[in-house]
Structures are given as C-alpha cells and as structure tokens.
Design an enzyme around this catalytic site. Structure first.
Site, PDB file in Angstrom:
ATOM      1  N   ARG A  38       0.898  -1.273  -0.109  1.00 16.52           N
ATOM      2  CA  ARG A  38      -0.044  -0.011   0.115  1.00 16.52           C
ATOM      3  C   ARG A  38       0.817   1.272  -0.008  1.00 16.52           C
ATOM      4  O   ARG A  38       0.392   2.323  -0.491  1.00 16.52           O
ATOM      5  CB  ARG A  38      -0.715   0.157   1.100  1.00 16.52           C
ATOM      6  CG  ARG A  38      -2.277  -0.708   0.962  1.00 16.52           C
ATOM      7  CD  ARG A  38      -3.114  -0.889   2.277  1.00 16.52           C
ATOM      8  NE  ARG A  38      -4.305  -1.399   1.734  1.00 16.52           N
ATOM      9  CZ  ARG A  38      -5.351  -1.975   2.723  1.00 16.52           C
ATOM     10  NH1 ARG A  38      -5.066  -1.607   3.852  1.00 16.52           N
ATOM     11  NH2 ARG A  38      -6.559  -2.278   2.361  1.00 16.52           N
ATOM     12  N   LYS A 210     -17.587 -16.904   4.335  1.00 15.92           N
ATOM     13  CA  LYS A 210     -19.167 -16.683   4.489  1.00 15.92           C
ATOM     14  C   LYS A 210     -19.720 -16.298   3.318  1.00 15.92           C
ATOM     15  O   LYS A 210     -19.356 -15.213   2.629  1.00 15.92           O
ATOM     16  CB  LYS A 210     -19.195 -15.767   5.737  1.00 15.92           C
ATOM     17  CG  LYS A 210     -18.725 -16.386   7.186  1.00 15.92           C
ATOM     18  CD  LYS A 210     -19.505 -15.643   8.045  1.00 15.92           C
ATOM     19  CE  LYS A 210     -18.472 -14.801   8.758  1.00 15.92           C
ATOM     20  NZ  LYS A 210     -18.600 -13.525   9.272  1.00 15.92           N
ATOM     21  N   GLY A 368      -7.380  -7.722   0.072  1.00 16.69           N
ATOM     22  CA  GLY A 368      -7.522  -8.855   1.216  1.00 16.69           C
ATOM     23  C   GLY A 368      -6.737 -10.000   1.044  1.00 16.69           C
ATOM     24  O   GLY A 368      -5.823 -10.155   0.520  1.00 16.69           O
ATOM     25  N   GLY A 391     -12.351  -4.722   1.339  1.00 18.37           N
ATOM     26  CA  GLY A 391     -13.940  -4.361   1.470  1.00 18.37           C
ATOM     27  C   GLY A 391     -14.113  -3.381   0.381  1.00 18.37           C
ATOM     28  O   GLY A 391     -15.484  -3.469  -0.255  1.00 18.37           O
TER      29      GLY A 391
HETATM   30  C1  3PG Z   1      -8.773  -2.243   5.129  1.00 17.11           C
HETATM   31  O1  3PG Z   1      -7.363  -2.578   5.203  1.00 17.11           O
HETATM   32  O2  3PG Z   1      -9.778  -2.811   5.104  1.00 17.11           O
HETATM   33  C2  3PG Z   1      -8.875  -0.624   4.897  1.00 17.11           C
HETATM   34  O3  3PG Z   1      -7.663  -0.065   5.171  1.00 17.11           O
HETATM   35  C3  3PG Z   1      -9.990  -0.198   5.558  1.00 17.11           C
HETATM   36  O4  3PG Z   1      -9.937  -0.255   6.943  1.00 17.11           O
HETATM   37  P1  3PG Z   1     -11.197  -0.676   7.921  1.00 17.11           P
HETATM   38  O5  3PG Z   1     -11.561  -1.976   7.203  1.00 17.11           O
HETATM   39  O6  3PG Z   1     -10.604  -1.023   9.259  1.00 17.11           O
HETATM   40  O7  3PG Z   1     -11.974   0.460   7.521  1.00 17.11           O
HETATM   41 MG    MG Z   2     -11.068  -3.698   6.016  1.00 16.34          MG
END
Ligand code: 3PG
Ligand code: MG
Length: 411
Positions: A38, A210, A368, A391
C-alpha cells in the site's frame, strides 16, 4: 467506465498545501511493516505532487484503533519507510490529536515539495469514523491545514469517514479542489472495466468463509459474468442448498435459500455456476491455523462424511476451475479456495492462482486475503491488477458508490 472525477492531473498545486488521504493501513509485526504494497502503491501520486511543487500533507488510518491512541498503531514506521522510498525526509507529526498546534506548525514550516505525515486519523476516535458524532469538527480541522484535497485511499474509499469524505465539504467551501489520485484512478479503471465492459468470456471466482459477506457481490457478478466459480468455506452452503450432506463443514444456515435462488438465477440466465466437485476434508480445524501436521481425506462433494469438514477444493475441482480460467478473457478473483494459511490446505488457492498466472486474460485480484495469497505464493507480478482494497473492491464490484470516490469534484 471512465472516471469523470477531477484527478491530480487536473489541478495546479504549485505552492499550495495539498492534503492527501492515503491508505497506509499496512500489516505490522513487532513494529515492522510486513507488506509495503500500500505504501508503494501511493508513491506515484505523492511524487507527482512533489514534482509539481505542492506542499504534501499525508494522512491515513492504521488498524481498527479500538482502545484509543497507542504506539502500536502509530504511523511512525510508515513515515520511516516512506522517507526511504521517496529518498527524502518525511516529517512525521507525532501528535495523537492528529491536527492541532503541532500539525499547523509543521505545515507552516513547509516549503514547496516538502512532505509531512500526520498521525493515525483514527486516533481521533469516533470523530474520524462517525461524522455524526462531531466528525464534522475533525473534518474541518483537517481541511484548515490545506488548500486542496486528494483522495488516493482506495482501500478506505468505502468508508464515509471524516478524512475520506467529509473533509471535501470544507475544502469546497473555501474554493479548493477535491481530486482523486492515480491509485484511485487505476483501481477504478481495472475494477470498473472488468465489470462494466469485460472482454468475454468473463469468469468471476469467489471464495472466502462466509456467504453472508458476499451476498451482493454474488448477485451482481452473476449478472455481469459468463461463469461464476465458487470456492472456499462459502461453497458448503451452496452444496447444502443442492441437497448434499456437508458433515461439519462451514454452513450459513440462514443463507441456504439465497444460494438456491442464485443457482436458479444462473440456470435461467444461461450462466455457468461452478461448485466444488470434490473436497479436501479434515477431522477438525487446525490449531494453530498453520499447523502442518494435519490429516486430510479427499472425497467427492456429495460424499462428505458426517464427522469431517471440508477445508479446500480437491484435485478434480482444481482441474475444472483451471479449465474455466484457461478459456477466459477476463478473470476477477476474490477470496481463497480453502484454509490457505495452512500449507496442507493451500493447494486449491495456489493452483487457482497458478491458473490465473498462466492465462493471457486480464486478471484482477480483489484485495484482502486473495491479494495476500497471490503475494505469498509468489504470483503477484503475473497478475494484471491486484487491488489494494479488500472491502472497498468488494463494494465496488457490488456496484455501490464509494464515498471516497463520490466526494471528489466532477471534472
Ligand atoms: C482495510 O484494510 O480494510 C482498509 O484499510 C480499511 O480499513 P477498515 O476495514 O478498518 O475500515
Ligand atoms: Mg477492512
């Protein structure tokens, strides 16, 4: 889908203070950054603003910050790594208040091309994450530090937080620009094109634990893609919906009907929906999760023994999914195929990653876990695009408007 938002190429920042919201939410272990993706992804925008003579004020959150400000969630390691990457000093304002006298002083001392990093925005607690709880004040304080605002925090763009979205209101009020950065543009070009304008066949692969987390994305992708592949823990609820016994496998009871509905939808619209045809079973979940001494049995998906649980896709499924990937022109992948943290249960995820790495198709990895898997397995440079948002990429694929994108000025 071209993004019709003002970008860093549309604004002239010479001599101006530019607040840049990045997503520097990087994983840390004992204070060391374990994945700098990032940070690296944010460099093009930062370098551009430096080159143009802006005074570059960076901000970001790190972690969930549940127990108030603390050194473990300080952005200090990021400031250090960023200095190394940019080859220039990044002044870190180590004030738990984020804004205030220290920040104002640091900004006043800036010359053109200087870079300042503020402390973790979530150290402001609810003010940062709940605009309705005085977040307006924090957003205004952030805006007071700058003339223009750039959002390049794709990973956080699904959060309508003070530093991501609310701040734009106060920048606008004083006649400043609200623009998006290069990372934001790149993410939206790749994810947006894949969904709105895919070169076909378009294959979408969804995994993860899930069904409940992926309801909308299953529904949306089923409309857009030609083949939808399901793996990971959520596949077992689909298998159950088909009438199979799934032993102790993960089951989202309340979503069985939803799975049925999706299977009917696929059938009616002539889309292929692929489910695992065989499964790697275990007796119980590994503890710790990466414990390699764990026994496995491979069975057809309709023959999962009542005392076992599925933990990865089997070899026949790997072949089926790899074939589907081979004939695709666009592939979007989000979510691992099994318990990939465990070396014995990582095969499905690894082989799907390998199939993606070998195709000529445009391959897009949602952030993710799937991004982590691709990185960990060494296939990262073989993919067309790996999203920096988990997300955020999911919500984008669902077709939602992301607050961080939406809040920028239209061109
Ligand atoms: C993440 O890693 O999902 C983003 O940086 C957003 O963070 P958060 O899910 O804690 O809002
Ligand atoms: Mg997150």
């Amino acid at each position: 889908m071209a993004l019709n938002k003002k970008s860093v190429d549309d604004i002239n920042v010479k001599g101006r203070r530019v607040l840049v919201r990045c997503d520097f939410n990087v994983p840390l272990k004992n204070g060391e950054i374990t994945d700098e993706t990032r940070i690296v992804a944010a460099l093009p925008t930062i370098k551009k603003l430096i080159k143009d003579g802006g005074k570059v004020i960076l901000c970001s959150h790190l972690g969930k910050v549940k127990n108030g400000p603390n050194e473990g969630e300080s952005l200090a390691p990021v400031a250090k790594r960023l200095s190394e990457k940019l080859g220039k000093d990044v002044k870190f304002v180590d004030d738990y208040n984020v804004t205030g006298a220290a920040a104002t002083g640091a900004v006043e001392a800036m010359k053109e091309g200087d870079v300042v990093l503020l402390q973790n925005t979530r150290f402001r607690g609810k003010e940062e994450t709940k605009p309705e709880e005085a977040g307006e004040a924090f957003a205004k304080e952030l805006a007071d530090l700058a003339d223009d605002y750039v959002c390049d925090a794709f990973g956080s763009a699904h959060r309508a937080h003070a530093s991501v979205a609310v701040v734009t209101k106060y920048i606008k009020e004083k006649g400043g620009n609200n623009a998006v950065g290069y990372l934001m543009q790149k993410e939206i070009d790749f994810l947006g094109n894949a969904v709105e304008n895919p070169v076909r066949p378009f294959v979408a692969i969804l995994g993860g634990a899930k069904v409940a987390d992926k309801l909308n994305v299953i529904n949306t992708l089923l409309e857009k893609c030609d083949t939808l592949i399901i793996g990971g823990g959520m596949a077992y609820t689909f298998l159950k919906a088909k009438g199979y016994e799934i032993g102790n496998s993960l089951l989202d009871d309340s979503k069985i009907d939803y799975c049925k509905e999706m299977m009917e939808k696929a059938e009616k619209s002539g889309k292929k929906l692929l489910l695992p045809i065989d499964t790697v079973c275990i007796d119980e979940f590994p503890n710790p999760i990466d414990n390699p001494s764990i026994a496995t049995t491979i069975v057809d998906s309709d023959k999962i023994p009542s005392n076992k649980e599925g933990a990865d896709i089997g070899p026949k499924t790997i072949e089926l999914y790899s074939e589907a990937v081979k004939s695709a022109k666009t592939v979007v992948w989000n979510g691992p195929m099994g318990v990939f943290e465990n070396p014995v249960l990582a095969n499905g995820t690894k082989e799907v990653a390998k199939a993606l790495s070998e195709t000529e198709a445009t391959t897009i990895i949602g952030g993710g876990d799937s991004a982590a898997a691709v990185n960990q397995l060494g296939f990262a440079d073989k993919m067309s695009h790996i999203s920096t948002g988990g997300g955020a990429s999911l919500e984008f694929l669902e077709g939602k408007k992301l607050p961080g994108v939406y809040a920028a000025d239209d061109k």
